[in-house]
Design a protein around this motif. Structure first.
Motif, PDB file in Angstrom:
ATOM      1  N   GLY A  59      13.477 -13.651   7.424  1.00  0.00           N
ATOM      2  CA  GLY A  59      12.956 -13.439   6.066  1.00  0.00           C
ATOM      3  C   GLY A  59      11.607 -12.743   6.071  1.00  0.00           C
ATOM      4  O   GLY A  59      11.321 -11.935   6.947  1.00  0.00           O
ATOM      5  N   ASN A  60      10.759 -13.088   5.106  1.00  0.00           N
ATOM      6  CA  ASN A  60       9.399 -12.560   5.032  1.00  0.00           C
ATOM      7  C   ASN A  60       9.385 -11.039   5.129  1.00  0.00           C
ATOM      8  O   ASN A  60       8.793 -10.464   6.026  1.00  0.00           O
ATOM      9  N   LEU A  61      10.065 -10.387   4.195  1.00  0.00           N
ATOM     10  CA  LEU A  61      10.225  -8.935   4.273  1.00  0.00           C
ATOM     11  C   LEU A  61       8.928  -8.179   4.032  1.00  0.00           C
ATOM     12  O   LEU A  61       8.826  -7.013   4.354  1.00  0.00           O
ATOM     13  N   ASP A  62       7.942  -8.868   3.416  1.00  0.00           N
ATOM     14  CA  ASP A  62       6.671  -8.183   3.183  1.00  0.00           C
ATOM     15  C   ASP A  62       6.844  -6.998   2.237  1.00  0.00           C
ATOM     16  O   ASP A  62       6.420  -5.883   2.530  1.00  0.00           O
ATOM     17  N   LEU A  63       7.477  -7.243   1.092  1.00  0.00           N
ATOM     18  CA  LEU A  63       7.726  -6.158   0.142  1.00  0.00           C
ATOM     19  C   LEU A  63       6.403  -5.709  -0.478  1.00  0.00           C
ATOM     20  O   LEU A  63       5.583  -6.532  -0.870  1.00  0.00           O
ATOM     21  N   LYS A  64       6.195  -4.406  -0.543  1.00  0.00           N
ATOM     22  CA  LYS A  64       4.911  -3.896  -1.032  1.00  0.00           C
ATOM     23  C   LYS A  64       5.032  -3.112  -2.337  1.00  0.00           C
ATOM     24  O   LYS A  64       4.182  -3.195  -3.197  1.00  0.00           O
ATOM     25  N   HIS A  65       6.080  -2.294  -2.437  1.00  0.00           N
ATOM     26  CA  HIS A  65       6.181  -1.446  -3.622  1.00  0.00           C
ATOM     27  C   HIS A  65       7.560  -1.553  -4.231  1.00  0.00           C
ATOM     28  O   HIS A  65       8.547  -1.617  -3.535  1.00  0.00           O
ATOM     29  N   PHE A  66       7.591  -1.573  -5.562  1.00  0.00           N
ATOM     30  CA  PHE A  66       8.869  -1.458  -6.240  1.00  0.00           C
ATOM     31  C   PHE A  66       8.885  -0.102  -6.937  1.00  0.00           C
ATOM     32  O   PHE A  66       8.211   0.824  -6.486  1.00  0.00           O
ATOM     33  N   LEU A  67       9.623   0.019  -8.056  1.00  0.00           N
ATOM     34  CA  LEU A  67       9.803   1.320  -8.717  1.00  0.00           C
ATOM     35  C   LEU A  67       8.491   2.016  -9.044  1.00  0.00           C
ATOM     36  O   LEU A  67       8.217   3.117  -8.590  1.00  0.00           O
ATOM     37  N   LEU A  68       7.629   1.303  -9.814  1.00  0.00           N
ATOM     38  CA  LEU A  68       6.410   1.951 -10.286  1.00  0.00           C
ATOM     39  C   LEU A  68       5.509   2.300  -9.117  1.00  0.00           C
ATOM     40  O   LEU A  68       4.866   3.338  -9.106  1.00  0.00           O
ATOM     41  N   GLY A  69       5.470   1.412  -8.124  1.00  0.00           N
ATOM     42  CA  GLY A  69       4.628   1.656  -6.964  1.00  0.00           C
ATOM     43  C   GLY A  69       5.022   2.934  -6.253  1.00  0.00           C
ATOM     44  O   GLY A  69       4.180   3.690  -5.770  1.00  0.00           O
ATOM     45  N   ARG A  70       6.329   3.194  -6.199  1.00  0.00           N
ATOM     46  CA  ARG A  70       6.783   4.396  -5.502  1.00  0.00           C
ATOM     47  C   ARG A  70       6.611   5.640  -6.362  1.00  0.00           C
ATOM     48  O   ARG A  70       6.263   6.703  -5.871  1.00  0.00           O
ATOM     49  N   LEU A  71       6.889   5.491  -7.685  1.00  0.00           N
ATOM     50  CA  LEU A  71       6.864   6.674  -8.548  1.00  0.00           C
ATOM     51  C   LEU A  71       5.447   7.017  -8.998  1.00  0.00           C
ATOM     52  O   LEU A  71       5.066   8.176  -9.010  1.00  0.00           O
ATOM     53  N   LEU A  72       4.692   5.995  -9.367  1.00  0.00           N
ATOM     54  CA  LEU A  72       3.398   6.262  -9.996  1.00  0.00           C
ATOM     55  C   LEU A  72       2.230   5.710  -9.197  1.00  0.00           C
ATOM     56  O   LEU A  72       1.116   5.663  -9.684  1.00  0.00           O
ATOM     57  N   ALA A  73       2.497   5.289  -7.965  1.00  0.00           N
ATOM     58  CA  ALA A  73       1.441   4.698  -7.139  1.00  0.00           C
ATOM     59  C   ALA A  73       0.765   3.547  -7.876  1.00  0.00           C
ATOM     60  O   ALA A  73      -0.449   3.451  -7.953  1.00  0.00           O
ATOM     61  N   TRP A  74       1.554   2.686  -8.470  1.00  0.00           N
ATOM     62  CA  TRP A  74       1.067   1.483  -9.147  1.00  0.00           C
ATOM     63  C   TRP A  74       0.590   0.542  -8.060  1.00  0.00           C
ATOM     64  O   TRP A  74       1.321   0.091  -7.220  1.00  0.00           O
ATOM     65  N   ASP A  75      -0.676   0.240  -8.056  1.00  0.00           N
ATOM     66  CA  ASP A  75      -1.215  -0.565  -6.965  1.00  0.00           C
ATOM     67  C   ASP A  75      -2.372  -1.402  -7.467  1.00  0.00           C
ATOM     68  O   ASP A  75      -3.398  -1.515  -6.821  1.00  0.00           O
ATOM     69  N   ILE A  76      -2.205  -1.995  -8.670  1.00  0.00           N
ATOM     70  CA  ILE A  76      -3.383  -2.590  -9.316  1.00  0.00           C
ATOM     71  C   ILE A  76      -3.988  -3.730  -8.518  1.00  0.00           C
ATOM     72  O   ILE A  76      -5.171  -3.972  -8.607  1.00  0.00           O
ATOM     73  N   PHE A  77      -3.173  -4.403  -7.712  1.00  0.00           N
ATOM     74  CA  PHE A  77      -3.736  -5.530  -6.973  1.00  0.00           C
ATOM     75  C   PHE A  77      -4.073  -5.158  -5.537  1.00  0.00           C
ATOM     76  O   PHE A  77      -4.389  -6.009  -4.732  1.00  0.00           O
ATOM     77  N   GLY A  78      -3.963  -3.846  -5.225  1.00  0.00           N
ATOM     78  CA  GLY A  78      -4.244  -3.437  -3.844  1.00  0.00           C
ATOM     79  C   GLY A  78      -3.318  -4.152  -2.884  1.00  0.00           C
ATOM     80  O   GLY A  78      -2.126  -4.263  -3.136  1.00  0.00           O
TER      81      GLY A  78
END
Lengths: 454, 338
Positions: free
Chosen positions: A149-168
């Motif tokens: 487990g523990n996939l360490d997911l970092k980005h979903f749709l917005l993160g990939r498309l718009l570089a949504w990274d508000i929490f760093g």
């Protein structure tokens, strides 16, 4: 009138005793020795058994070597070299899965058996709960246990498309806040899109609400699964690269089997749908996957796909294979199910419509139960074929049971004249047990379906 | 039309990104923390998993040596077991960083596949095995023989060349895998079994009575086996090449895994350069200067890995033959480190 017939019996003949007295033993005797043909066949069979089975038994048991630590134990022996299997047994079952962590696949095997057994026995209670556990919870639990487990997911749709990274890269309980805020926002955004689309199409308020709810529900279910595989449960990660042996055979086969049946049913329904686009798409999908060999699919997924994917994006090798196998077997399953659908007389559809049932209820409650019962032999045939086709993953550098076996033959420490035969006999026995088990269970299902139809 | 343009853009984007993949293999390996090494799916002595599931063999030790040079840790390798026909595709598509899989260096492979051969780890050649009771002492006496071989390999072509050029008659009996071929030979389906001599020696162990068979002295082909990398990254090419050379030079200089620590105090300037006491040869490769020590300490010199995997200390017990150092009458020769 009597003059026209060649023979007319005028008197009854005396009744005769049965040719062979009744009873179980006599039945066998009659089957084996009644008439010259049966006697000849019996003798021939005995001859065949003596020719094949006796030497096999001699090889497997009588002449076999049972103890030893390398091939010297088997050199003077004309029978099977069981110490070879014993030394490599761990690899045959788990591949190179770390030894200290092998309780995890063991647990997955045990859970699978525990959940599957009552599912297969018709009289066992709690069918719905059981099916839910097996088809929804078990795959996720199995995934977490096997990979850690523990996939360490970092980005979903917005993160990939718009570089949504508000929490760093901030995390809470091992989860990336960016991913989960992104996930929630994406869910709301898509729900809003659904609502807007419904308004544009002037759908009724109830339907618009349903669309929004459907989007949110899908996100909730997927989110629960993602959360389960993203949580850090303290399990050491194990790469799929170190999986192997029977474990990989079962993972590939079970995934293929479980995924192909629902997908195949949907495709079969799609192919017989009256909506032209859905029908066209289903036909294209089915004919495409049936038109390419499985080896090509696996090869393409493993070696060609990385050339097309952008840098940094890589999909796990085993996952690529699993998706390929599932889509491939779904196409075959669709054609089997379609055969069943076509066998249902038109009257059944019309009767269901006359009762006021909609499309889905017609299918689920009237057509599919009959259609699937007809094609059970075909479905199981597919499953068994798929189980054995899993050995093709050797092409793409994944060692299933047979791959581990072949690699083990190359170990100089075990080079000997009977190693090869022993290995293949062992693999043959394992494959036979699984395939014969499936076949017998299918036979039971057929009997039950036949009883229902009567 | 718009769709067409869009598709073109996607393809262009992909080609840019694939071009980026090619850059600086060594940096990528350092970043991901392990070497991705392509090996065989099981060739005795060259690459096969042992009872514990660890990969062992001559080809595997090459991978371990490269990893030791980069990371000072020979276990930082991930092995991808490849079949003979998929090996080049796997390397071209960057699934693996280096292919160390019993691969013969030929002109066509070197030129047309976009690959570079880095050197020769084993000089092999094709030979013949026959039963002793056939009373054959030379391959030239094999006229009219039936020959067992593996289908689709260069060995099949070599046999044809050998027999035809000498106007000798022969029958080919070809099988898909090495295991089937050796079983067929053992059961008497053919008079002769042919493949590379290293394989003949390994397969001989699988015969019912190995002592009843001999390998004939004639070698009918040149099979220089060595590690392969993708074209277009000279630095990585150099790292793999010089890892091999370091092991060969070490044997020549008498540096082994056992005495490497004492040897760092040796006054011999050649040893000093090999072990990074003098000069900055490691840095020139993009490694640290003690790269030679790392290789030797963790894996050993060429003679050690040869003996351990295929030579005197292994079950195969193959004679060094052509693989002796040049100074002892063999072909193994490495350019000097200076």
């Amino acid at each position: 009138m009597a003059g026209d017939a060649a023979f007319v019996r005028t008197a009854l003949t005396a009744s005769q005793p049965p040719p062979i007295p009744a009873g179980p033993l006599h039945g066998i005797v009659r089957g084996l020795f009644f008439g010259p043909l049966n006697i000849a066949l019996t003798l021939f069979s005995i001859f065949l058994i003596a020719l094949l089975v006796l030497p096999l038994m001699r090889f497997l048991f009588v002449d076999a070597a049972w103890q030893g630590t390398d091939s010297t134990a088997c050199l003077g022996v004309s029978g099977a070299c069981w110490p070879f299997i014993w030394a490599k047994l761990g690899q045959f079952i788990y591949g190179v899965y770390p030894e200290a962590l092998r309780w995890r696949p063991d647990l997955v095997f045990a859970l699978g058996a525990l959940l599957l057994a009552p599912l297969l026995v018709q009289s066992a209670p709690f069918k719905r709960l059981n099916a839910f556990l097996f088809f929804a919870i078990y795959p996720v639990a199995g995934f977490v246990l096997l990979t850690g487990g523990n996939l360490d997911l970092k980005h979903f749709l917005l993160g990939r498309l718009l570089a949504w990274d508000i929490f760093g890269s901030a995390t809470a309980a091992g989860l990336h806040l960016s991913f989960w805020s992104d996930y929630g926002a994406s869910a709301l955004l898509l729900a809003a899109l659904a609502a807007a689309g419904a308004t544009l199409l002037r759908a009724r308020a109830r339907n618009a609400a349903l669309a929004v709810l459907a989007v949110l529900a899908v996100f909730a279910v997927v989110g629960a699964m993602l959360l389960a595989v993203d949580l850090d449960l303290g399990l050491a990660p194990v790469e799929t690269r170190s999986w192997g042996g029977l474990m990989v055979t079962l993972v590939v086969a079970v995934t293929g089997i479980v995924a192909s049946l629902p997908l195949g049913i949907m495709l079969a329904l799609g192919r017989r749908s009256e909506m032209p686009i859905i029908r066209l798409l289903s036909v294209i999908f089915i004919e495409f996957w049936r038109g390419v060999p499985l080896i090509t699919v696996l090869f393409f997924a493993t070696y060609m796909l990385p050339l097309f994917l952008p840098t940094g994006v890589s999909v796990d090798g085993l996952l690529r294979v699993l998706i390929g196998v599932a889509l491939f077997s779904a196409a075959y399953m669709a054609e089997v199910v379609r055969g069943g659908l076509q066998a249902i007389p038109r009257g059944q559809y019309e009767a269901a419509q006359a009762l006021g049932l909609g499309y889905w209820r017609t299918m689920i409650e009237v057509v599919l139960p009959q259609a699937l019962a007809i094609v059970i032999p075909g479905i199981v045939n597919n499953f068994i074929g798929l189980f054995k086709d899993t050995t093709l993953v050797l092409i793409v550098a994944i060692f299933d049971l047979l791959g581990q076996l072949r690699a083990a033959f190359a170990d100089p420490a075990w080079a000997g004249p009977t190693t090869l035969y022993t290995g293949f006999a062992f693999a043959g026995i394992i494959y036979f047990v699984f395939c014969y088990g499936m076949s017998r269970y299918a036979h039971l299902l057929e009997l039950r379906a036949a009883a229902v139809q009567r | 039309m718009h769709r067409f343009v869009y598709a073109l853009l996607i393809i262009a984007g992909f080609s840019v990104s694939t071009a980026r993949v090619e850059a600086a293999v060594l940096d990528q390996i350092k970043a991901k923390g392990f070497l991705q090494c392509g090996v065989s799916q099981g060739i005795p002595g060259f690459s096969s998993p042992d009872d514990k599931g660890n990969w062992t063999g001559l080809d595997v030790d090459v991978c371990r040596a490269i990893a030791a040079a980069i990371f000072n840790d020979p276990t930082k390798v991930k092995y991808t077991p490849l079949s003979a026909k998929d090996r080049f595709t796997a390397l071209q598509s960057a699934e693996i960083d280096v292919l160390s899989r019993n691969t013969t260096w030929t002109l066509s492979r070197d030129t047309s596949l976009g690959l570079n051969f880095t050197g020769v780890i084993y000089y092999d050649g094709q030979g013949f095995m026959v039963r002793k009771d056939k009373k054959v002492n030379s391959a030239l006496e094999l006229s009219g023989a039936s020959v067992c071989t593996q289908t689709g390999t260069t060995t099949e072509l070599n046999v044809a060349d050998f027999f035809r050029s000498r106007k000798m008659k022969y029958d080919i009996v070809a099988f898909a895998t090495a295991d089937e071929t050796v079983k067929a030979y053992d059961s008497g389906r053919c008079d002769v079994f042919t493949t590379d001599v290293s394989q003949l020696t390994a397969e001989k162990l699988k015969l019912a009575k190995p002592d009843d068979h001999i390998i004939l002295p004639e070698i009918i082909s040149k099979e220089p086996l060595g590690p392969v990398v993708r074209q277009g990254d000279e630095q990585w090419f150099d790292v793999v090449k010089w890892t091999l050379y370091a092991m060969i030079n070490a044997e020549e200089l008498g540096v082994t895994s056992k005495n490497v620590t004492e040897m760092t105090k040796s006054p011999n300037p050649e040893i000093k350069r090999l072990l990074g006491i003098e000069g900055k040869f490691g840095e020139a490769l993009g490694l640290s200067n003690d790269w030679g020590v790392r290789i030797l300490k963790h894996v050993g010199n060429y003679g050690e890995i040869f003996d351990r995997n295929v030579g005197a200390n292994s079950k195969l017990n193959i004679d060094r033959g052509l693989n002796k150092l040049w100074s002892k009458g063999g072909l193994q020769y490495a350019p000097p480190i200076r």
